[in-house]
Write a protein that holds these residues in place. Structure first.
Motif, mmCIF file in Angstrom:
data_model
loop_
_atom_site.group_PDB
_atom_site.id
_atom_site.type_symbol
_atom_site.label_atom_id
_atom_site.label_comp_id
_atom_site.label_asym_id
_atom_site.label_seq_id
_atom_site.Cartn_x
_atom_site.Cartn_y
_atom_site.Cartn_z
ATOM 1 N N GLY A 121 -1.141 2.906 8.653
ATOM 2 C CA GLY A 121 -1.409 4.333 8.550
ATOM 3 C C GLY A 121 -2.627 4.704 7.735
ATOM 4 N N ARG A 122 -3.582 3.803 7.586
ATOM 5 C CA ARG A 122 -4.791 4.098 6.826
ATOM 6 C C ARG A 122 -5.797 4.853 7.694
ATOM 7 N N THR A 123 -6.626 5.663 7.052
ATOM 8 C CA THR A 123 -7.701 6.329 7.776
ATOM 9 C C THR A 123 -8.697 5.277 8.244
ATOM 10 N N PRO A 124 -9.479 5.563 9.282
ATOM 11 C CA PRO A 124 -10.461 4.580 9.754
ATOM 12 C C PRO A 124 -11.389 4.088 8.641
ATOM 13 N N ALA A 125 -11.838 5.012 7.788
ATOM 14 C CA ALA A 125 -12.743 4.603 6.712
ATOM 15 C C ALA A 125 -12.044 3.696 5.708
ATOM 16 N N ALA A 126 -10.824 4.060 5.306
ATOM 17 C CA ALA A 126 -10.081 3.240 4.355
ATOM 18 C C ALA A 126 -9.734 1.884 4.966
ATOM 19 N N ALA A 127 -9.374 1.867 6.251
ATOM 20 C CA ALA A 127 -9.039 0.622 6.929
ATOM 21 C C ALA A 127 -10.246 -0.308 6.977
ATOM 22 N N ALA A 128 -11.431 0.250 7.230
ATOM 23 C CA ALA A 128 -12.644 -0.573 7.274
ATOM 24 C C ALA A 128 -12.941 -1.181 5.908
ATOM 25 N N THR A 129 -12.748 -0.404 4.854
ATOM 26 C CA THR A 129 -12.968 -0.916 3.501
ATOM 27 C C THR A 129 -11.976 -2.032 3.176
ATOM 28 N N GLN B 14 -1.922 -11.771 1.903
ATOM 29 C CA GLN B 14 -2.365 -10.483 1.373
ATOM 30 C C GLN B 14 -3.128 -9.695 2.431
ATOM 31 N N ALA B 15 -3.914 -10.397 3.225
ATOM 32 C CA ALA B 15 -4.641 -9.716 4.297
ATOM 33 C C ALA B 15 -3.661 -9.133 5.307
ATOM 34 N N ARG B 16 -2.640 -9.884 5.673
ATOM 35 C CA ARG B 16 -1.638 -9.391 6.624
ATOM 36 C C ARG B 16 -0.892 -8.181 6.065
ATOM 37 N N LEU B 17 -0.605 -8.233 4.784
ATOM 38 C CA LEU B 17 0.176 -7.172 4.153
ATOM 39 C C LEU B 17 -0.684 -5.984 3.733
ATOM 40 N N GLY B 18 -2.011 -6.120 3.817
ATOM 41 C CA GLY B 18 -2.898 -5.041 3.406
ATOM 42 C C GLY B 18 -2.929 -4.866 1.906
ATOM 43 N N ARG B 19 -2.838 -5.964 1.158
ATOM 44 C CA ARG B 19 -2.777 -5.871 -0.296
ATOM 45 C C ARG B 19 -3.906 -6.617 -0.984
ATOM 46 N N THR B 20 -4.980 -6.869 -0.264
ATOM 47 C CA THR B 20 -6.107 -7.545 -0.882
ATOM 48 C C THR B 20 -6.738 -6.632 -1.926
ATOM 49 N N PRO B 21 -7.033 -7.162 -3.112
ATOM 50 C CA PRO B 21 -7.668 -6.329 -4.137
ATOM 51 C C PRO B 21 -8.953 -5.710 -3.621
ATOM 52 N N SER B 22 -9.186 -4.445 -3.965
ATOM 53 C CA SER B 22 -10.391 -3.765 -3.497
ATOM 54 C C SER B 22 -11.626 -4.398 -4.113
ATOM 55 N N ALA B 23 -12.653 -4.477 -3.332
ATOM 56 C CA ALA B 23 -13.905 -5.071 -3.811
ATOM 57 C C ALA B 23 -15.069 -4.344 -3.165
ATOM 58 N N LYS B 24 -16.190 -4.345 -3.862
ATOM 59 C CA LYS B 24 -17.386 -3.726 -3.304
ATOM 60 C C LYS B 24 -17.892 -4.568 -2.134
ATOM 61 N N LEU C 97 -8.778 -6.475 11.798
ATOM 62 C CA LEU C 97 -8.075 -6.016 10.599
ATOM 63 C C LEU C 97 -8.206 -4.512 10.422
ATOM 64 N N THR C 98 -9.387 -3.971 10.716
ATOM 65 C CA THR C 98 -9.582 -2.518 10.601
ATOM 66 C C THR C 98 -8.615 -1.778 11.504
ATOM 67 N N ASP C 99 -8.498 -2.238 12.745
ATOM 68 C CA ASP C 99 -7.567 -1.611 13.686
ATOM 69 C C ASP C 99 -6.121 -1.784 13.230
ATOM 70 N N TYR C 100 -5.796 -2.961 12.722
ATOM 71 C CA TYR C 100 -4.444 -3.293 12.249
ATOM 72 C C TYR C 100 -4.031 -2.376 11.093
ATOM 73 N N TYR C 101 -4.909 -2.210 10.116
ATOM 74 C CA TYR C 101 -4.585 -1.353 8.978
ATOM 75 C C TYR C 101 -4.448 0.115 9.389
ATOM 76 N N SER C 102 -5.222 0.504 10.365
ATOM 77 C CA SER C 102 -5.145 1.883 10.834
ATOM 78 C C SER C 102 -3.869 2.128 11.637
ATOM 79 N N ARG C 103 -3.569 1.222 12.562
ATOM 80 C CA ARG C 103 -2.421 1.405 13.457
ATOM 81 C C ARG C 103 -1.085 1.185 12.760
ATOM 82 N N PHE C 104 -0.987 0.141 11.949
ATOM 83 C CA PHE C 104 0.319 -0.259 11.435
ATOM 84 C C PHE C 104 0.563 0.107 9.975
#
Length: 371
Positions: free
Chosen positions: A346-354, A305-315, A337-344
């Motif tokens: 297409g998430r914004t830096p803030a969304a990728a960090a979350t 799920q982490a690789r696929l960017g599908r981890t459930p959102s959590a506070k 992971l933040t860089d991975y979600y942003s680069r591959f």
């Protein structure tokens, strides 16, 4: 999930000799420059030479990520495969053939959704018990997620999938030795998914995944025994519900034989995440009871799920400490992971960090659990 490589390339992993011309009968590397016993054995055996060329072709098709964005992690897999090949001891030929077969199997799965005409003959030859399931997954992946399978334009694919999977379901429903899997498949449970007839699998992606999830432990043993039985990550990218087909369901050692997936090899590299995963496994306390195998498999799903960017959102919350894991290594994974979600993705830096924080929270919380 953790991917164990006992595989075999030669020229493609770290070639140091020119590639043989197209149309030759030898391997993909120049036999005139062969020096090692391994290279000479390959050059002297037509079957090994053909396997080497086949592997080269498949590898050339597997360099792009299963998501279609960025590189795959196949270079690392090839290097590990070469190490395994070099570790072969006499009789070299038998060892090398086994390693080639395992590697071509992994590569054929990786390219199944993009080059089925090339991949399917390899899969049918290497593992005839598993190949029909993979063909059904390939056909399924061609349709949109949760497609209407009653639509006329899908009639041909539906008939073919039915033909491919009906024997497995029939055996599951009639063989006394498969009664446990049958009871799981027919019990709707909390998610309301139940499969009692072949037509049921066409109700949704979750129904299709439910059948796949049960079949692994009941297939004939693969030959060689280390032959990978993974679902292609590219199909999971297109149909996210198929990830559940690789998760735990039996609550016993049988979960070891649920189909895996090849996301580690076919998505872009995440070396720091892999290193963290290794540390967490090494530090895992001794767990009693067979349920622990389901727990390990569930943790592997967290990694996927982490690789696929599908981890459930959590506070955001403090991450639990785990044996053998430093704060610095966790911070490094979060950045990766933040860089991975942003680069591959297409998430914004803030969304990728979350997303990265959420993924780590899931991983660190579920790691080292015994029940």
């Amino acid at each position: 999930m953790v991917i164990l490589f006992a595989l075999a390339p030669l020229a493609l992993a770290a070639a140091v000799v020119p590639t043989a011309p197209q149309g030759t009968t030898g391997p993909s590397f120049a036999c005139s420059a062969a020096t090692s016993a391994m290279e000479k054995t390959i050059c002297g055996d037509p079957k090994l030479g053909a396997l080497d060329r086949e592997m080269a072709q498949l590898y050339s098709l597997a360099k792009t990520s299963a998501s279609g964005t960025g590189p795959s992690n196949q270079l690392a897999a090839q290097r590990m495969a070469l190490q395994a090949m070099r570790a072969c001891t006499p009789p070299l030929r038998a060892c090398l053939e086994d390693r080639y077969v395992a590697r071509t199997q992994a590569l054929a799965i990786a390219v199944l959704t993009t080059a089925p005409a090339t991949a399917l003959p390899v899969l049918r030859r290497n593992d005839p018990a598993f190949a029909p399931i993979l063909e059904a997954v390939q056909l399924w992946s061609e349709a949109p997620a949760d497609a209407a399978w009653s639509a006329p334009e899908r009639a041909q694919s539906r008939r073919r999938i039915t033909t491919l999977l009906r024997p497995y379901l029939t055996r599951l429903l009639t063989d006394a030795d498969q009664s446990y899997g049958r009871s799981i498949l027919q019990d709707a449970g909390a998610d309301g998914v139940s499969v009692k007839t072949i037509d049921d699998i066409f109700r949704s992606d979750r129904h299709f995944a439910a059948l796949l999830q049960i079949l692994g432990p009941y297939l004939d043993q693969a030959t060689p025994t280390d032959l990978p039985r993974d679902l292609p990550c590219a199909a999971i990218v297109r149909h996210p519900a198929l990830l559940s087909a690789t998760g735990p369901v039996f609550g016993s050692t049988m979960d070891n034989f649920v189909f895996g997936n090849d996301c580690q090899a076919t998505l872009p590299p995440l070396p720091l995440l892999e290193a963290l995963q290794t540390k967490l496994y090494r530090g895992w306390p001794q767990c009693e009871g067979t349920i622990r195998f389901a727990i390990y498999r569930g943790f592997a799903t967290d990694i996927d799920q982490a690789r696929l960017g599908r981890t459930p959102s959590a506070k955001a919350k403090a991450l639990p400490a785990r044996k053998g894991v430093t704060r610095a290594s966790v911070t490094g994974v979060e950045r990766e992971l933040t860089d991975y979600y942003s680069r591959f993705l297409g998430r914004t830096p803030a969304a990728a960090a979350t997303m990265a924080r959420s993924a780590l929270s899931e991983l660190m919380t579920d790691a080292h659990q015994c029940e």
